[in-house]
Design a protein around this motif. Structure first.
Motif, PDB file in Angstrom:
ATOM      1  N   PHE A   1      32.574  58.930  51.975  1.00  0.00           N
ATOM      2  CA  PHE A   1      32.881  57.824  51.139  1.00  0.00           C
ATOM      3  C   PHE A   1      32.831  58.266  49.862  1.00  0.00           C
ATOM      4  N   VAL A   2      31.883  59.042  49.400  1.00  0.00           N
ATOM      5  CA  VAL A   2      31.808  59.121  47.907  1.00  0.00           C
ATOM      6  C   VAL A   2      33.197  59.850  47.522  1.00  0.00           C
ATOM      7  N   GLN A   3      33.932  60.674  48.196  1.00  0.00           N
ATOM      8  CA  GLN A   3      34.955  61.281  47.822  1.00  0.00           C
ATOM      9  C   GLN A   3      36.023  60.324  47.857  1.00  0.00           C
ATOM     10  N   ALA A   4      36.094  59.377  48.656  1.00  0.00           N
ATOM     11  CA  ALA A   4      37.175  58.341  48.775  1.00  0.00           C
ATOM     12  C   ALA A   4      37.093  57.301  47.507  1.00  0.00           C
ATOM     13  N   LEU A   5      35.640  57.283  47.142  1.00  0.00           N
ATOM     14  CA  LEU A   5      35.553  56.184  46.172  1.00  0.00           C
ATOM     15  C   LEU A   5      35.981  57.254  44.885  1.00  0.00           C
ATOM     16  N   ALA A   6      35.582  58.367  44.661  1.00  0.00           N
ATOM     17  CA  ALA A   6      36.330  59.181  43.515  1.00  0.00           C
ATOM     18  C   ALA A   6      37.729  59.082  43.281  1.00  0.00           C
ATOM     19  N   ARG A   7      38.324  59.226  44.619  1.00  0.00           N
ATOM     20  CA  ARG A   7      39.873  59.290  44.526  1.00  0.00           C
ATOM     21  C   ARG A   7      40.458  57.911  44.078  1.00  0.00           C
ATOM     22  N   LYS A   8      39.777  56.977  44.631  1.00  0.00           N
ATOM     23  CA  LYS A   8      40.230  55.704  44.351  1.00  0.00           C
ATOM     24  C   LYS A   8      40.038  55.320  42.748  1.00  0.00           C
ATOM     25  N   LEU A   9      38.965  55.474  42.395  1.00  0.00           N
ATOM     26  CA  LEU A   9      38.673  55.356  40.897  1.00  0.00           C
ATOM     27  C   LEU A   9      39.492  56.175  39.922  1.00  0.00           C
ATOM     28  N   GLY A  10      39.740  57.306  40.328  1.00  0.00           N
ATOM     29  CA  GLY A  10      40.628  58.166  39.802  1.00  0.00           C
ATOM     30  C   GLY A  10      42.168  57.771  39.428  1.00  0.00           C
ATOM     31  N   LYS A  11      42.375  57.110  40.545  1.00  0.00           N
ATOM     32  CA  LYS A  11      43.764  56.471  40.509  1.00  0.00           C
ATOM     33  C   LYS A  11      43.911  55.210  39.738  1.00  0.00           C
ATOM     34  N   ASN A  12      42.817  54.525  39.518  1.00  0.00           N
ATOM     35  CA  ASN A  12      42.691  53.431  38.764  1.00  0.00           C
ATOM     36  C   ASN A  12      43.014  52.157  39.803  1.00  0.00           C
ATOM     37  N   ARG A  13      42.806  52.177  40.986  1.00  0.00           N
ATOM     38  CA  ARG A  13      43.142  51.112  41.884  1.00  0.00           C
ATOM     39  C   ARG A  13      41.779  50.966  42.478  1.00  0.00           C
ATOM     40  N   THR A  14      41.111  49.895  41.684  1.00  0.00           N
ATOM     41  CA  THR A  14      39.889  49.635  42.159  1.00  0.00           C
ATOM     42  C   THR A  14      40.052  48.155  43.226  1.00  0.00           C
ATOM     43  N   LEU A  15      39.100  48.048  44.005  1.00  0.00           N
ATOM     44  CA  LEU A  15      39.002  46.875  44.838  1.00  0.00           C
ATOM     45  C   LEU A  15      39.317  45.500  44.192  1.00  0.00           C
ATOM     46  N   ALA A  16      38.731  45.325  43.064  1.00  0.00           N
ATOM     47  CA  ALA A  16      38.825  44.119  42.072  1.00  0.00           C
ATOM     48  C   ALA A  16      40.456  43.954  41.701  1.00  0.00           C
ATOM     49  N   LYS A  17      41.165  44.945  41.388  1.00  0.00           N
ATOM     50  CA  LYS A  17      42.518  44.818  41.098  1.00  0.00           C
ATOM     51  C   LYS A  17      43.429  44.484  42.386  1.00  0.00           C
ATOM     52  N   GLU A  18      42.942  45.073  43.294  1.00  0.00           N
ATOM     53  CA  GLU A  18      43.474  44.867  44.709  1.00  0.00           C
ATOM     54  C   GLU A  18      43.358  43.656  45.190  1.00  0.00           C
ATOM     55  N   LEU A  19      42.145  43.141  45.163  1.00  0.00           N
ATOM     56  CA  LEU A  19      41.848  41.639  45.623  1.00  0.00           C
ATOM     57  C   LEU A  19      42.742  40.481  44.768  1.00  0.00           C
ATOM     58  N   VAL A  20      42.669  40.594  43.291  1.00  0.00           N
ATOM     59  CA  VAL A  20      43.283  39.985  42.492  1.00  0.00           C
ATOM     60  C   VAL A  20      44.788  39.776  42.852  1.00  0.00           C
ATOM     61  N   GLU A  21      45.586  41.175  43.388  1.00  0.00           N
ATOM     62  CA  GLU A  21      46.844  40.883  43.674  1.00  0.00           C
ATOM     63  C   GLU A  21      47.065  40.359  44.903  1.00  0.00           C
ATOM     64  N   ILE A  22      46.011  40.646  45.614  1.00  0.00           N
ATOM     65  CA  ILE A  22      46.142  39.918  47.198  1.00  0.00           C
ATOM     66  C   ILE A  22      46.221  38.465  46.962  1.00  0.00           C
ATOM     67  N   VAL A  23      45.154  37.762  46.357  1.00  0.00           N
ATOM     68  CA  VAL A  23      44.995  36.514  45.725  1.00  0.00           C
ATOM     69  C   VAL A  23      46.228  35.831  45.114  1.00  0.00           C
ATOM     70  N   ASN A  24      46.749  36.843  44.254  1.00  0.00           N
ATOM     71  CA  ASN A  24      48.113  36.162  43.425  1.00  0.00           C
ATOM     72  C   ASN A  24      49.273  36.099  44.366  1.00  0.00           C
ATOM     73  N   VAL A  25      49.623  37.086  45.323  1.00  0.00           N
ATOM     74  CA  VAL A  25      50.564  37.153  46.186  1.00  0.00           C
ATOM     75  C   VAL A  25      50.441  35.926  47.191  1.00  0.00           C
ATOM     76  N   GLY A  26      49.028  35.871  47.739  1.00  0.00           N
ATOM     77  CA  GLY A  26      48.869  34.823  48.805  1.00  0.00           C
ATOM     78  C   GLY A  26      48.876  33.407  48.167  1.00  0.00           C
ATOM     79  N   SER A  27      49.107  33.176  46.901  1.00  0.00           N
ATOM     80  CA  SER A  27      48.994  31.831  46.447  1.00  0.00           C
ATOM     81  C   SER A  27      50.308  31.439  45.714  1.00  0.00           C
ATOM     82  N   LYS A  28      51.096  32.479  45.762  1.00  0.00           N
ATOM     83  CA  LYS A  28      52.534  31.912  45.454  1.00  0.00           C
ATOM     84  C   LYS A  28      53.255  31.508  46.600  1.00  0.00           C
ATOM     85  N   PRO A  29      53.983  30.389  46.249  1.00  0.00           N
ATOM     86  CA  PRO A  29      54.814  29.691  47.385  1.00  0.00           C
ATOM     87  C   PRO A  29      56.036  30.720  48.022  1.00  0.00           C
TER      88      PRO A  29
END
Length: 139
Positions: A111-139
């Motif tokens: 888990f710690v290694q996966a977290l380090a990789r994810k943070l290293g790529k600057n792809r955080t859960l918060a950013k992914e959630l915002v993208e999912i919400v934005n894609v889901g809210s578009k008609p």
């Protein structure tokens, strides 16, 4: 326009800056000092300064609001996970406890290694959630 003479003492470093600016712009030092005094005495100088401060405060406010939103997302995600885990995970029998503890330690390392990789790529859960919400809210 008639000019009046002023004699003033300024710090040597300030005088050197005025002298250098006059040389760069190829204008008399008097012209630089007149412009500085006019700007200082201008009634809208305070308004310009206040407007700049307000813009900076607005940027800081928006930044703090984003941080607060991200913190709320993080807290809610953790709370949902903990609730789910606590309600679905049965207690371990005593004879399997040490094996489960070793497996948990191994999984935590992954888990710690996966977290380090994810943070290293600057792809955080918060950013992914915002993208999912934005894609889901578009008609």
């Amino acid at each position: 326009m008639k000019k009046a003479k002023i004699t003033a003492y300024v710090d040597a470093a300030l005088f050197d800056e005025i002298d250098a600016l006059a040389a760069r712009r190829r204008v008399p030092k008097t012209q630089i000092i007149e412009a500085a005094l006019a700007s200082f005495l201008s009634p809208d100088a305070a308004e310009k300064s206040e407007a700049a401060i307000v813009r900076r405060l607005d940027r800081l406010t928006r930044s703090l609001e984003r941080l607060e939103r991200d913190q709320e997302i993080t807290t809610e995600a953790l709370a949902l996970f903990v609730r789910f885990w606590l309600t679905t995970t049965p207690p371990l029998p005593d004879e399997t406890y040490s094996a489960a503890k070793a497996k948990g330690k191994e999984r935590y390392g992954g888990f710690v290694q996966a977290l380090a990789r994810k943070l290293g790529k600057n792809r955080t859960l918060a950013k992914e959630l915002v993208e999912i919400v934005n894609v889901g809210s578009k008609p």
